[in-house]
Design an enzyme around this catalytic site. Structure first.
Site, PDB file in Angstrom:
ATOM      1  N   TYR A   1      18.199 -13.685  15.760  1.00  0.00           N
ATOM      2  CA  TYR A   1      18.610 -15.027  15.346  1.00  0.00           C
ATOM      3  C   TYR A   1      17.538 -15.604  14.433  1.00  0.00           C
ATOM      4  O   TYR A   1      16.354 -15.666  14.797  1.00  0.00           O
ATOM      5  CB  TYR A   1      18.818 -15.964  16.537  1.00  0.00           C
ATOM      6  CG  TYR A   1      19.290 -17.322  16.054  1.00  0.00           C
ATOM      7  CD1 TYR A   1      20.602 -17.490  15.633  1.00  0.00           C
ATOM      8  CD2 TYR A   1      18.411 -18.395  15.941  1.00  0.00           C
ATOM      9  CE1 TYR A   1      21.036 -18.712  15.131  1.00  0.00           C
ATOM     10  CE2 TYR A   1      18.839 -19.613  15.445  1.00  0.00           C
ATOM     11  CZ  TYR A   1      20.151 -19.767  15.029  1.00  0.00           C
ATOM     12  OH  TYR A   1      20.584 -20.960  14.524  1.00  0.00           O
TER      13      TYR A   1
ATOM     14  N   GLN B   1      26.588 -21.119  18.973  1.00  0.00           N
ATOM     15  CA  GLN B   1      27.725 -20.232  18.716  1.00  0.00           C
ATOM     16  C   GLN B   1      27.268 -18.840  18.271  1.00  0.00           C
ATOM     17  O   GLN B   1      27.912 -17.832  18.586  1.00  0.00           O
ATOM     18  CB  GLN B   1      28.686 -20.843  17.694  1.00  0.00           C
ATOM     19  CG  GLN B   1      28.131 -21.133  16.323  1.00  0.00           C
ATOM     20  CD  GLN B   1      27.514 -22.523  16.202  1.00  0.00           C
ATOM     21  OE1 GLN B   1      27.078 -23.106  17.195  1.00  0.00           O
ATOM     22  NE2 GLN B   1      27.482 -23.053  14.986  1.00  0.00           N
TER      23      GLN B   1
ATOM     24  N   GLN C   1      -0.037 -26.087  11.792  1.00  0.00           N
ATOM     25  CA  GLN C   1       0.775 -26.038  13.006  1.00  0.00           C
ATOM     26  C   GLN C   1       1.602 -27.300  13.148  1.00  0.00           C
ATOM     27  O   GLN C   1       2.786 -27.247  13.474  1.00  0.00           O
ATOM     28  CB  GLN C   1      -0.142 -25.884  14.226  1.00  0.00           C
ATOM     29  CG  GLN C   1       0.610 -25.832  15.550  1.00  0.00           C
ATOM     30  CD  GLN C   1       1.576 -24.689  15.602  1.00  0.00           C
ATOM     31  OE1 GLN C   1       1.216 -23.545  15.389  1.00  0.00           O
ATOM     32  NE2 GLN C   1       2.837 -24.975  15.849  1.00  0.00           N
TER      33      GLN C   1
ATOM     34  N   HIS D   1       5.145 -27.792  11.580  1.00  0.00           N
ATOM     35  CA  HIS D   1       6.312 -27.055  12.080  1.00  0.00           C
ATOM     36  C   HIS D   1       7.397 -28.015  12.546  1.00  0.00           C
ATOM     37  O   HIS D   1       8.583 -27.833  12.264  1.00  0.00           O
ATOM     38  CB  HIS D   1       5.914 -26.150  13.246  1.00  0.00           C
ATOM     39  CG  HIS D   1       5.521 -24.771  12.826  1.00  0.00           C
ATOM     40  ND1 HIS D   1       6.383 -23.925  12.180  1.00  0.00           N
ATOM     41  CD2 HIS D   1       4.363 -24.080  12.973  1.00  0.00           C
ATOM     42  CE1 HIS D   1       5.770 -22.772  11.943  1.00  0.00           C
ATOM     43  NE2 HIS D   1       4.536 -22.852  12.398  1.00  0.00           N
TER      44      HIS D   1
ATOM     45  N   GLU E   1      -0.004 -20.300  22.232  1.00  0.00           N
ATOM     46  CA  GLU E   1       0.741 -19.337  21.413  1.00  0.00           C
ATOM     47  C   GLU E   1      -0.192 -18.738  20.361  1.00  0.00           C
ATOM     48  O   GLU E   1      -0.276 -17.521  20.208  1.00  0.00           O
ATOM     49  CB  GLU E   1       1.912 -20.049  20.743  1.00  0.00           C
ATOM     50  CG  GLU E   1       2.701 -19.161  19.798  1.00  0.00           C
ATOM     51  CD  GLU E   1       3.721 -19.944  18.981  1.00  0.00           C
ATOM     52  OE1 GLU E   1       4.631 -19.315  18.432  1.00  0.00           O
ATOM     53  OE2 GLU E   1       3.584 -21.183  18.884  1.00  0.00           O
ATOM     54  N   HIS E   2      -0.877 -19.599  19.613  1.00  0.00           N
ATOM     55  CA  HIS E   2      -1.872 -19.160  18.623  1.00  0.00           C
ATOM     56  C   HIS E   2      -3.242 -19.679  19.049  1.00  0.00           C
ATOM     57  O   HIS E   2      -3.378 -20.850  19.409  1.00  0.00           O
ATOM     58  CB  HIS E   2      -1.561 -19.740  17.233  1.00  0.00           C
ATOM     59  CG  HIS E   2      -0.185 -19.441  16.735  1.00  0.00           C
ATOM     60  ND1 HIS E   2       0.868 -20.332  16.880  1.00  0.00           N
ATOM     61  CD2 HIS E   2       0.321 -18.367  16.087  1.00  0.00           C
ATOM     62  CE1 HIS E   2       1.952 -19.807  16.343  1.00  0.00           C
ATOM     63  NE2 HIS E   2       1.650 -18.617  15.857  1.00  0.00           N
TER      64      HIS E   2
ATOM     65  N   ASP F   1       1.269 -15.519  10.515  1.00  0.00           N
ATOM     66  CA  ASP F   1       2.651 -15.981  10.371  1.00  0.00           C
ATOM     67  C   ASP F   1       3.393 -15.199   9.296  1.00  0.00           C
ATOM     68  O   ASP F   1       4.615 -15.089   9.334  1.00  0.00           O
ATOM     69  CB  ASP F   1       2.675 -17.469  10.011  1.00  0.00           C
ATOM     70  CG  ASP F   1       2.542 -18.363  11.231  1.00  0.00           C
ATOM     71  OD1 ASP F   1       2.592 -17.827  12.351  1.00  0.00           O
ATOM     72  OD2 ASP F   1       2.396 -19.583  11.067  1.00  0.00           O
TER      73      ASP F   1
ATOM     74  N   GLU G   1      12.253   2.139  57.522  1.00  0.00           N
ATOM     75  CA  GLU G   1      13.033   1.063  56.903  1.00  0.00           C
ATOM     76  C   GLU G   1      14.483   1.053  57.386  1.00  0.00           C
ATOM     77  O   GLU G   1      15.297   0.269  56.896  1.00  0.00           O
ATOM     78  CB  GLU G   1      12.981   1.193  55.376  1.00  0.00           C
ATOM     79  CG  GLU G   1      11.606   0.878  54.795  1.00  0.00           C
ATOM     80  CD  GLU G   1      11.606   0.808  53.280  1.00  0.00           C
ATOM     81  OE1 GLU G   1      12.579   1.267  52.649  1.00  0.00           O
ATOM     82  OE2 GLU G   1      10.615   0.272  52.731  1.00  0.00           O
TER      83      GLU G   1
ATOM     84  N   HIS H   1      19.065   7.678  53.410  1.00  0.00           N
ATOM     85  CA  HIS H   1      17.936   8.079  52.578  1.00  0.00           C
ATOM     86  C   HIS H   1      17.159   9.213  53.243  1.00  0.00           C
ATOM     87  O   HIS H   1      16.796  10.205  52.598  1.00  0.00           O
ATOM     88  CB  HIS H   1      16.981   6.893  52.356  1.00  0.00           C
ATOM     89  CG  HIS H   1      17.430   5.926  51.308  1.00  0.00           C
ATOM     90  ND1 HIS H   1      18.550   5.144  51.450  1.00  0.00           N
ATOM     91  CD2 HIS H   1      16.900   5.620  50.092  1.00  0.00           C
ATOM     92  CE1 HIS H   1      18.684   4.387  50.382  1.00  0.00           C
ATOM     93  NE2 HIS H   1      17.694   4.652  49.530  1.00  0.00           N
TER      94      HIS H   1
END
Length: 448
Positions: free
Chosen positions: A143, A205, A274, A277, A341-342, A375, A429, A434
């Site tokens: 995306y 969508q 930054q 953005h 993040e950075h 980036d 168990e 098994h």
């Protein structure tokens, strides 16, 4: 904790523009410094669910309808044609094409180095051999946001590792403009990066179409890419039942660590890169030098006034935090608590501090390593965990597009080696079937 004040004359301006300053905060205040804004997503989640359900039920018809409603464009077909690809190639300037190709080369170099060409078989004990095989995810969906800032660089970041991983089908969805066409730079980047098919669909969508599949848009197995809060909510919803996603995400963020040797012009530029953005971007500045704080604030005021997106950047900076600490090691501790993040370490001792990094998406070392490099064109990936998720998630890399399937082969000798342990554990168990699956093999090997 106090509001930043340079002098009495511009007290109110700095109060509103540059957020909060913490001078030598104690550990109890760190939770305040590292706290992200909380957004009530209850109503948003309901809206997203309605759109997703509609796309799941009505497919292409719903996608086209929402494109008209949200992107204000009436589409007759969703897939980008070969003719549109050719037109885009002509529309992109030679300079931009060269820049995209340079970035693509570096991104390819870095991600190709992550390939594991050979994984050793391990004989865990005599007659028991185990190994892994790396298998690409067959179908991935990317995306790419459009709008005022079409992120063609993200096409490179997401599609190139998918191509290197040898994903069979790479599907891309991006919102078209009001003219019904996709930004030419996005199409050029998609062609260079090796995208299989491109569709004109944005927002919730688009996520629904890739998650469920429509007559035109194929269903994928994993969805990658950034987006607004509706897109992120949609990714999280479809990940509960339909597909995998790259990572949870929130607004983009940066933490810059500086000392008395840092260049205040560079630091201010990094903070602003930054902040532009979006108004919800996060900016955290940590310094071991009070004088550097004053110089950076002065530079912020000067540089901000020259930015085309200064209104957006100013609103982001209003929610930023500036922290003075006793030394750079404490700065690293605070950064690790924040998990940015950075992370830009613009100090004289950046090599030493790099070894102290525990939680960060991507790290930039030294005065010349700006976030912009990562980036766009240094080669590392810019799709990174935000909102503190760097404590548990990695950024997108080659492994993001690969599944690691384990194999094992046992001989009769292997059964004799581990069989009794398997039976004892299964019985403990209370999983009798098994235990029996191993017993029959043990008995058979004894009889032979």
């Amino acid at each position: 904790m106090c509001r930043l004040v340079i002098n009495e004359m511009n007290h109110m301006e700095c109060n509103n523009m540059f957020g909060e300053v913490f001078r030598y905060p104690n550990r109890a205040e760190w939770s305040v410094i590292t706290k992200r804004p909380h957004i009530d997503t209850t109503q948003l989640a309901n809206t997203v669910k309605t759109v997703l359900d509609d796309v799941k039920q009505h497919g292409d018809e719903a996608v086209i309808r929402y494109e008209e409603q949200f992107d204000h464009v009436r589409l007759h077909t969703l897939e980008v044609s070969e003719q549109e690809m050719e037109e885009a190639a002509q529309a992109v300037s030679p300079q931009l094409k060269e820049a995209i190709e340079l970035a693509a080369h570096n991104i390819s170099q870095f991600h190709a180095a992550q390939q594991r060409l050979h994984i050793e078989k391990v004989e865990t004990c005599q007659g028991v051999v185990c190994w892994q095989k790396c298998i690409p995810i067959e179908k991935v969906g990317l995306y790419i946001p459009g709008g005022t800032a079409p992120l063609f660089s993200t096409v490179l970041m997401l599609a190139i590792p998918a191509r290197i991983a040898q994903c069979r089908e790479i599907v891309l969805c991006t919102p078209p403009g009001k003219d019904g066409k996709v930004n030419p730079a996005i199409l050029m980047a998609a062609k260079i990066a090796g995208v299989s098919r491109i569709f004109k669909a944005g927002g919730v969508q688009a996520i629904g179409a890739m998650a469920y599949g429509t007559h035109t848009i194929p269903k994928v197995y994993k969805i990658f890419g950034p987006g607004n809060q509706y897109v992120m909510a949609a990714k999280q919803q479809v990940s509960l039942h339909e597909v995998a996603i790259d990572m949870p995400a929130g607004p983009s963020e940066v933490c810059v660590i500086a000392d008395e040797t840092s260049n205040p012009v560079f630091v201010a530029a990094d903070l602003l890169s930054q902040a532009e953005h979006g108004i919800d971007s996060q900016v955290l500045f940590i310094t071991s030098a009070e004088t550097m704080l004053e110089k950076v604030v002065e530079q912020l005021a000067q540089q901000l006034s020259r930015l085309p997106r200064k209104d957006i950047a100013a609103r982001a900076l209003a929610n930023s935090r500036f922290v003075v600490v006793k030394d750079t090691h404490e700065a690293m501790e605070l950064s690790n608590a924040y998990a940015p993040e950075h992370l830009i370490i613009a100090t004289a001792d950046y090599e030493e501090l790099a070894s102290e990094v525990i939680n960060a998406g991507s790290v930039f070392l030294g005065s010349y390593a700006c976030e912009s490099a990562g980036d766009y064109a240094s080669g590392t990936n810019h799709t990174l965990p935000t909102h503190g998720y760097a404590k548990a998630y990695s950024g997108v890399n080659l492994d993001s597009y690969i599944r690691k399937v384990t194999f094992q082969h046992l001989t009769k000798e292997g059964i004799s080696q581990i069989g009794p342990a398997v039976v004892a554990m299964a019985e403990s168990e209370q999983l009798e079937a098994h235990a029996e699956a191993m017993r029959v093999r043990l008995n058979c090997s004894k009889e032979e």
